[in-house]
Scaffold this active site. Structure first.
Site, PDB file in Angstrom:
ATOM      1  N   GLY A   1     -27.399 -41.934  33.976  1.00 27.86           N
ATOM      2  CA  GLY A   1     -28.236 -43.073  33.600  1.00 27.86           C
ATOM      3  C   GLY A   1     -27.423 -44.348  33.378  1.00 27.86           C
TER       4      GLY A   1
ATOM      5  N   ALA B   1     -27.773 -40.335  30.355  1.00 30.97           N
ATOM      6  CA  ALA B   1     -28.844 -39.888  29.463  1.00 30.97           C
ATOM      7  C   ALA B   1     -28.236 -39.023  28.363  1.00 30.97           C
ATOM      8  CB  ALA B   1     -29.865 -39.084  30.253  1.00 30.97           C
TER       9      ALA B   1
ATOM     10  N   GLU C   1     -26.942 -45.756  36.682  1.00 30.98           N
ATOM     11  CA  GLU C   1     -28.250 -46.285  37.125  1.00 30.98           C
ATOM     12  C   GLU C   1     -28.583 -47.604  36.433  1.00 30.98           C
ATOM     13  OE1 GLU C   1     -29.887 -42.378  36.228  1.00 30.98           O
ATOM     14  OE2 GLU C   1     -30.828 -42.370  38.211  1.00 30.98           O
TER      15      GLU C   1
ATOM     16  N   GLU D   1     -25.569 -35.570  37.714  1.00 27.26           N
ATOM     17  CA  GLU D   1     -26.757 -34.785  37.361  1.00 27.26           C
ATOM     18  C   GLU D   1     -26.763 -33.411  38.025  1.00 27.26           C
ATOM     19  OE1 GLU D   1     -26.713 -37.992  37.992  1.00 27.26           O
ATOM     20  OE2 GLU D   1     -28.108 -39.073  36.688  1.00 27.26           O
TER      21      GLU D   1
HETATM   22  N1  DAK Z   1     -25.143 -37.348  26.048  1.00 21.58           N
HETATM   23  C1  DAK Z   1     -24.922 -37.084  24.731  1.00 21.58           C
HETATM   24  N2  DAK Z   1     -23.693 -37.153  24.162  1.00 21.58           N
HETATM   25  C2  DAK Z   1     -22.643 -37.514  24.938  1.00 21.58           C
HETATM   26  C3  DAK Z   1     -22.817 -37.813  26.317  1.00 21.58           C
HETATM   27  C4  DAK Z   1     -24.134 -37.719  26.878  1.00 21.58           C
HETATM   28  N3  DAK Z   1     -24.392 -38.030  28.145  1.00 21.58           N
HETATM   29  N4  DAK Z   1     -21.591 -38.111  26.820  1.00 21.58           N
HETATM   30  C5  DAK Z   1     -20.716 -38.012  25.795  1.00 21.58           C
HETATM   31  N5  DAK Z   1     -21.342 -37.657  24.665  1.00 21.58           N
HETATM   32  C6  DAK Z   1     -20.768 -37.452  23.344  1.00 21.58           C
HETATM   33  C7  DAK Z   1     -19.971 -36.147  23.306  1.00 21.58           C
HETATM   34  O1  DAK Z   1     -20.826 -35.054  23.054  1.00 21.58           O
HETATM   35  C8  DAK Z   1     -19.008 -36.422  22.150  1.00 21.58           C
HETATM   36  O2  DAK Z   1     -19.701 -36.257  20.935  1.00 21.58           O
HETATM   37  P1  DAK Z   1     -19.101 -35.367  19.739  1.00 21.58           P
HETATM   38  O3  DAK Z   1     -18.859 -34.028  20.318  1.00 21.58           O
HETATM   39  O4  DAK Z   1     -17.829 -36.090  19.357  1.00 21.58           O
HETATM   40  O5  DAK Z   1     -20.164 -35.401  18.686  1.00 21.58           O
HETATM   41  C9  DAK Z   1     -18.701 -37.898  22.299  1.00 21.58           C
HETATM   42  O6  DAK Z   1     -19.768 -38.440  23.086  1.00 21.58           O
HETATM   43  C10 DAK Z   1     -17.386 -38.167  23.035  1.00 21.58           C
HETATM   44  O7  DAK Z   1     -17.439 -37.485  24.275  1.00 21.58           O
HETATM   45  P2  DAK Z   1     -16.260 -36.512  24.764  1.00 21.58           P
HETATM   46  O8  DAK Z   1     -15.559 -35.876  23.593  1.00 21.58           O
HETATM   47  O9  DAK Z   1     -16.839 -35.597  25.786  1.00 21.58           O
HETATM   48  O10 DAK Z   1     -15.255 -37.556  25.426  1.00 21.58           O
HETATM   49  P3  DAK Z   1     -14.221 -37.282  26.604  1.00 21.58           P
HETATM   50  O11 DAK Z   1     -13.394 -38.511  26.700  1.00 21.58           O
HETATM   51  O12 DAK Z   1     -13.521 -35.979  26.422  1.00 21.58           O
HETATM   52  O13 DAK Z   1     -15.107 -37.143  27.920  1.00 21.58           O
HETATM   53  C11 DAK Z   1     -16.880 -37.791  29.449  1.00 21.58           C
HETATM   54  C12 DAK Z   1     -15.843 -38.261  28.399  1.00 21.58           C
HETATM   55  C13 DAK Z   1     -17.721 -39.035  29.807  1.00 21.58           C
HETATM   56  C14 DAK Z   1     -16.125 -37.331  30.715  1.00 21.58           C
HETATM   57  C15 DAK Z   1     -17.746 -36.648  28.882  1.00 21.58           C
HETATM   58  O14 DAK Z   1     -18.202 -37.054  27.589  1.00 21.58           O
HETATM   59  C16 DAK Z   1     -18.909 -36.296  29.736  1.00 21.58           C
HETATM   60  O15 DAK Z   1     -18.746 -35.634  30.763  1.00 21.58           O
HETATM   61  N6  DAK Z   1     -20.101 -36.719  29.305  1.00 21.58           N
HETATM   62  C17 DAK Z   1     -21.344 -36.371  29.959  1.00 21.58           C
HETATM   63  C18 DAK Z   1     -21.540 -37.159  31.240  1.00 21.58           C
HETATM   64  C19 DAK Z   1     -22.852 -36.775  31.856  1.00 21.58           C
HETATM   65  O16 DAK Z   1     -22.975 -35.688  32.402  1.00 21.58           O
HETATM   66  N7  DAK Z   1     -23.852 -37.609  31.631  1.00 21.58           N
HETATM   67  C20 DAK Z   1     -25.232 -37.319  31.890  1.00 21.58           C
HETATM   68  C21 DAK Z   1     -25.543 -37.519  33.343  1.00 21.58           C
HETATM   69  S1  DAK Z   1     -27.130 -36.929  33.672  1.00 21.58           S
HETATM   70  C22 DAK Z   1     -34.423 -37.301  33.424  1.00 21.58           C
HETATM   71  C23 DAK Z   1     -33.712 -36.734  34.474  1.00 21.58           C
HETATM   72  C24 DAK Z   1     -32.410 -37.119  34.693  1.00 21.58           C
HETATM   73  C25 DAK Z   1     -31.819 -38.051  33.894  1.00 21.58           C
HETATM   74  C26 DAK Z   1     -32.541 -38.614  32.875  1.00 21.58           C
HETATM   75  C27 DAK Z   1     -33.819 -38.246  32.637  1.00 21.58           C
HETATM   76  N8  DAK Z   1     -35.749 -36.871  33.113  1.00 21.58           N
HETATM   77  C28 DAK Z   1     -36.482 -36.046  34.007  1.00 21.58           C
HETATM   78  C29 DAK Z   1     -36.333 -37.314  31.865  1.00 21.58           C
HETATM   79  C30 DAK Z   1     -30.443 -38.429  34.061  1.00 21.58           C
HETATM   80  C31 DAK Z   1     -29.548 -37.747  33.411  1.00 21.58           C
HETATM   81  C32 DAK Z   1     -28.163 -38.175  33.311  1.00 21.58           C
HETATM   82  O17 DAK Z   1     -27.795 -39.288  33.002  1.00 21.58           O
END
Ligand code: DAK
Length: 256
Positions: free
Chosen positions: A108, A63, A111, A131
């Protein structure tokens, strides 16, 4: 548009195309995925769907975290329902889908892969439901589909620790069907062609019966199997398949 839909013969390919944010799922992208799935459902000449992400780093990083902040409770609930509805639509497509996980598949993104019928991973693929590290829990079906796929103990450990699962482990625990060494798209098309030549009604009945196995007591599930296998028996394709066996030739299925 951040979601592209193309056709390669009888296979549709849905590609998340937001590589600058590692294909993170904004609410707009979720809507676009939903519309693309509706389009696929209307394509009468398509026999499988491949789902993948643009770029060489990510399938989908989950997400869009930036969008999740500062929303009201009701807006969060609507957001979760949107993701769940879109992924349920994917799960319910009459044709099978294959996630081609070409890098990170977090939250997500994992998922989305779980909502596909099958999953193939590149050697660089990394799965996770992180998450919990954000003070959240999975909201787009992960708490329901992951335990059904790999069992409760493993699913809870992955969800409660938020740890990463690499491609080799993902294959070992049944999270992916196979890890691919060469070109993932080529492998995905070849994988799909292993079943697309069969009768679509039979494929759909088989998926339907297996999906019900998770929901029904054994006796009721067996009844569903008896009904659906009887229905399959009545198709012209079943007649063709059995005739072809006796005549020692390849069957020509017509989805009838
Ligand atoms: N969201 C937004 N931007 C993201 C992103 C994300 N999930 N993942 C990466 N980016 C963006 C980064 O901010 C960065 O943007 P800039 O800073 O360059 O503008 C760009 O993508 C490149 O990312 P990194 O510089 O961080 O790249 P690295 O290779 O260093 O790291 C990484 C890759 C995948 C390890 C890292 O980006 C990371 O940890 N990303 C986040 C992973 C994550 O935590 N995903 C979300 C999981 S939670 C809901 C409840 C729950 C959910 C949905 C809805 N509701 C109640 C409505 C579920 C939520 C999830 O999915």
């Amino acid at each position: 548009m951040s979601v592209e839909l193309e056709k390669n013969g009888d296979i549709a390919i849905l590609r998340l195309n937001r590589p600058e944010a590692l294909n993170a799922l904004s609410f707009q992208i979720l809507e676009e995925i939903g519309s693309a799935i509706d389009d696929v459902a209307r394509m009468s000449d398509v026999r499988a769907l491949l789902v993948t992400g643009a770029g060489d780093k990510a399938f989908c990083a989950g997400a869009d975290i930036k969008e999740l902040r500062n929303r009201s409770l009701i807006a969060q609930k609507r957001g979760a329902e949107l993701g769940q509805t879109v992924f349920a639509k994917l799960d319910a497509l009459p044709i099978a889908s294959v996630a081609l996980v070409n890098g990170y598949a977090f939250g997500g993104g994992a998922e989305l892969a779980l909502a596909c019928t099958f999953r193939l991973a590149s050697q660089a693929a990394i799965f996770g439901l992180p998450e919990i590290k954000l003070g959240l829990i999975p909201g787009y079906g992960g708490t329901q589909r992951l335990p059904r796929l790999i069992g409760e103990g493993r699913a809870l450990e992955i969800i409660m620790t938020g740890r990463n699962v690499n491609a080799e482990e993902a294959e070992r625990i049944g999270l992916v069907n196979a890890v691919v060494e060469g070109d993932l798209m080529e492998a995905g098309i070849a994988f799909a062609h292993r079943f697309t030549r069969y009768s679509l009604p039979a494929l759909e009945f088989a998926r339907c019966a297996v999906q019900r196995a998770h929901e029904l007591p054994l006796a009721e599930g067996l009844r569903v199997e008896a009904d659906l296998s009887t229905l399959a028996y009545q198709t012209k394709d079943a007649e063709e398949g059995m005739a072809a066996f006796e005549e020692k030739r390849k069957p020509e299925f017509r989805d009838e």
